[in-house]
Motif scaffolding. Structure first.
Motif, mmCIF file in Angstrom:
data_model
loop_
_atom_site.group_PDB
_atom_site.id
_atom_site.type_symbol
_atom_site.label_atom_id
_atom_site.label_comp_id
_atom_site.label_asym_id
_atom_site.label_seq_id
_atom_site.Cartn_x
_atom_site.Cartn_y
_atom_site.Cartn_z
ATOM 1 N N ARG A 1 0.864 -0.940 -0.101
ATOM 2 C CA ARG A 1 -0.011 0.011 0.057
ATOM 3 C C ARG A 1 0.809 1.336 -0.092
ATOM 4 N N ASP B 1 0.456 -8.173 -5.016
ATOM 5 C CA ASP B 1 0.519 -8.749 -3.349
ATOM 6 C C ASP B 1 -0.795 -8.318 -2.865
ATOM 7 N N LEU B 2 -1.517 -7.119 -3.384
ATOM 8 C CA LEU B 2 -2.838 -6.787 -2.569
ATOM 9 C C LEU B 2 -3.903 -7.735 -3.268
ATOM 10 N N ASP C 1 -4.936 -6.703 -5.898
ATOM 11 C CA ASP C 1 -5.845 -5.381 -6.153
ATOM 12 C C ASP C 1 -5.838 -5.536 -7.948
#
Length: 770
Positions: A323, A353-354, A356
């Motif tokens: 983030r 990793d997220l 997203d």
């Protein structure tokens, strides 16, 4: 005139406008013969230089040394292969007509030019030509040729140059000595580098910086930092290059305290901090885990450049702070420099990793809008991101559009399918890879182990060997795991021998896999030999060793290992306690049973089964021999069913049943359908010291399975099947019954000697606690 004829081969036809301009220059040259070629510096293209050179030659000014010196100097400034070759040919022709007098500066320029544009081998050839012709090199010649040797990694030639330096008396020239230090440092000759440094009568900041850089380049980071403090102590003021090198060494060491001691010198010596130093400081603090300090330096920097943004972003991603990395990207888009491919690599990795996918799609769009899709590493990161987010179609689309599909591209696709459990697609891609590498094979072997396809994993490893691909520790970790689950001891011994023979790096993970492999194969002695030979052991390694004790029912050994683990400060987890309790249960069970009414046949049979489950076959043999001496026999398992008022009885392993010719093909059909739906026989239920194939066969002949197969061919579709068994149902037959009830849409009721089991649509009334 001879020179004119020779040089005509070098000269091209040129435009009239250029020729007119050169005629004007010639008037100046003729007027000022003392400096016939100062005007060369005005020309920046080879066409212009060749035209002027032609005019000079035609007017007889080409014999003046300064004329050729400036021509060669201008050619080296242009710095192309064509310009340098032209300069070299012009020098040859000049020497042919005028001799070598005054040519050492020309040779120096040519050597420097070749070295500067990465053609070190050509620079070395020019140096050899110089020496053969008897031109005397000076203290500029040697640094230039040593730079060429450095860039070409020409260690042998560099040694020869060093010999010439000593022979010609330049070994005490600081400029030359510094060049030698840099050469030896870059080539990894640390001892030679240090000897040159130690013999220097005088040293400057370049001497120290080159030495520090040499140590740091080859991983001697502590020595590099120590030399820095020694340098400061003797009063040599470091420059920005020194500081960047030593700060980077602290980053490699991940030593925050040492790094801050180095940084304190910046203030004490009042050194000016430039952009490169700021970048090194941010990198060092990030690598040392001091992200807050790194961010503070980053925020206080007033002239952030792209390199600095990329440094902090990549480190955020590396530390799992995805983030924060994307927040930096947002700042870049609003106020900072335009993101490049390095930026997008970090951004896409952060999205991955997220999980997203929305942000990942935005990054993908930015890549396409800014023409960055040509970089294969960017596309590989995007493929990985889409796969991680479960968007396989998007990943495949990116892959299909890649012009340069590298091994990493193929491996990213295979690994993505494996991660998403799509083994069929993974196999398909793997089978058509044009150039699979070790990573590809390791990915597939690991995937097969993960999917409990252990035989297939071993088979793929054998195919890999047949193709001449050398395994590494990752390969052997997967192969050892597969072998352990198969319980194939001969293969386990071969694997261990193969690792030793091929000198495969033996790390903690591979060691743990080998301990577990031997334990599962019933060879606790080999398991403990591997464990005792391990240099480092984590909780997984200790768990595997305690598990080896559990397999053989050695409760005392398990407790001893557990105590030793605690003494070494290893914190146990839940898996350790399960292994420990298993070992103990096999051991305060076997001991108590042997003491409770030892003459009862049932007690002895139970004791035999406990020993068998622990792999203690010698003890099994003793108990069974004792039963035989007593004339006692273990009650065979039998099951009965009622069909149309008639009772049919089946005994485990009985091939003589009159209905066996009908039961056999039905059993095969059932087993095939069950396997297609994930069924794997639980061979631990066969308490005999036989091979895996034999165990599987014996397991398929349990009485309740024979009864169910006969019921399926003897009753109408949808009719319930009722089985009565004289012994407790084993775990494998329990799993078998659940799947049969689901695949054949039958309600199955089994009454064993403990309880009723109602199987329906893949579930049992006991909740799997039987």
């Amino acid at each position: 005139m001879a020179a004119t004829l020779h040089l005509s081969t070098l000269i091209f036809a040129t435009p009239a406008s250029v020729a007119l301009a050169n005629q004007n220059e010639l008037k100046t040259l003729t007027k000022h013969r003392s400096s016939p070629s100062g005007s060369f510096k005005k020309y920046k293209t080879m066409i212009e230089l060749k035209q002027l050179h032609s005019q000079i030659t035609k007017n007889g000014l080409n014999h003046h040394p300064l004329s050729l010196t400036n021509l060669i100097s201008s050619c080296t400034e242009i710095g192309t292969f064509e310009s340098l070759e032209y300069a070299g040919k012009a020098l040859e022709l000049f020497i042919e007509d005028n001799g070598i007098m005054g040519t050492h500066y020309m040779f120096n320029s040519l050597i420097r030019g070749y070295s500067a544009c990465g053609l070190g081998y050509k620079a070395i050839v020019v140096f050899r030509h110089l020496m053969c012709m008897g031109v005397v090199p000076d203290n500029f010649t040697f640094p230039f040729v040593l730079s060429a040797c450095t860039k070409s990694a020409a260690l042998s030639e560099g040694f020869q140059v060093h010999g010439a330096i000593v022979k010609m008396g330049f070994e005490r020239d600081m400029f030359v000595e510094n060049s030698l230090i840099h050469f030896y440092g870059e080539c990894g000759e640390i001892d030679c580098m240090r000897r040159v440094f130690d013999k220097m009568s005088e040293r400057n900041v370049v001497s120290w910086t080159s030495l520090i850089g040499g140590y740091a380049k080859w991983g001697c980071y502590k020595e590099a930092v120590s030399l820095f403090f020694e340098m400061v102590e003797v009063g040599i003021r470091p420059n920005s290059v020194t500081m960047v090198g030593v700060i980077s060494a602290c980053a490699k060491l991940q030593d925050l305290q040492l790094g801050e001691q180095v940084c304190a010198c910046i203030g004490e010596l009042q050194l000016k901090v430039n952009a490169v130093m700021v970048n090194a400081l941010v990198e060092m603090y990030m690598k040392c885990g001091a992200t807050d300090k790194a961010r503070k330096i980053f925020d206080e920097c007033v002239d952030k450049n792209l390199v600095l943004y990329n440094t902090i972003m990549s480190n955020y991603v590396r530390q799992g702070l995805a983030r924060e990395a994307l927040a930096i990207l947002d700042e870049m888009m609003q106020h900072g420099p335009r993101p490049d491919r390095i930026t997008m690599l970090s951004a896409v990795s952060a999205c991955s990793d997220l999980d997203d996918v929305s942000c990942g799609k935005w990054c993908h769009g930015y890549v396409l809008r800014n023409g960055l899709e040509g970089w294969d590493n960017v596309c590989n990161a995007i493929i990985n991101m889409y796969m991680k987010c479960g968007k396989q179609e998007m990943a495949c689309r990116v892959f299909d559009r890649m012009l340069n599909k590298t091994r990493v591209s193929w491996n990213s696709l295979v690994a993505g399918f494996v991660r998403n459990g799509d083994m069929e697609s993974a196999w398909k891609i793997f089978s058509v890879m044009p150039d699979s590498d070790l990573v590809s094979w390791n990915t597939m072997i690991g995937a097969l182990v993960q999917e409990s396809m252990f035989k297939e994993a071993i088979e793929l490893f054998r195919v890999m060997q047949s193709k001449g691909i050398t395994a590494d520790r990752v390969t052997m970790t997967g192969v050892a795991s597969a072998c352990g689950y198969l319980g194939a001891l001969d293969l386990a011994k071969w694997i261990h021998s193969y690792i030793k023979k091929k000198y495969i790096h033996f790390d903690m993970r591979l060691g743990t896999a080998l301990v577990d492999m031997f334990a599962r194969c019933g060879d606790s002695r080999s398991a403990m030999q591997v464990f005792n030979g391990m240099v480092e052991r984590d909780v997984s390694a200790w768990t595997a060793a305690i598990g080896a004790m559990a397999m053989e029912g050695n409760g005392t050994g398990a407790i001893k290992l557990f105590d030793e683990m605690l003494q070494q400060g290893i914190k146990p987890d839940g898996v350790v306690f399960v292994s420990l309790l298993t070992a103990l249960s096999h051991a305060y069970a076997a001991e108590r049973i042997s003491k409770l009414e030892p003459e009862r046949t049932g007690i002895q049979v139970l004791l035999s089964n406990i020993y068998a489950s622990a792999g203690r076959w010698d003890d099994v043999a003793k108990v069974r021999l004792h039963l035989k001496d007593k004339g006692a026999h273990k009650l065979p398992g039998s099951s009965s069913i009622e069909i149309n008022g008639k009772i049919y009885e089946f005994t485990t392993g009985d091939e003589s049943h009159p209905e066996m010719t009908h039961i056999e093909p039905m059993l095969k059909e059932i087993c095939c359908r069950l396997r297609d739906n994930g069924y794997v026989p639980d061979l631990t239920n066969v308490l005999l010291d036989v091979n895996e194939k034999e165990k599987e066969y014996l397991l398929s002949r349990h009485s309740e399975k024979l009864a169910m197969a006969f019921a399926l061919i003897s009753t109408g579709q949808g009719m319930p099947i009722r089985v009565a068994k004289n012994l407790r149902i084993c775990s494998d037959c329990h799993s078998f019954s659940k799947l049969v009830s689901k695949l054949y849409s039958r309600e199955i009721i089994v009454r064993d000697n403990n309880r009723f089991h109602f199987f329906q649509q893949g579930f049992c009334s006991c909740g799997d606690y039987w």
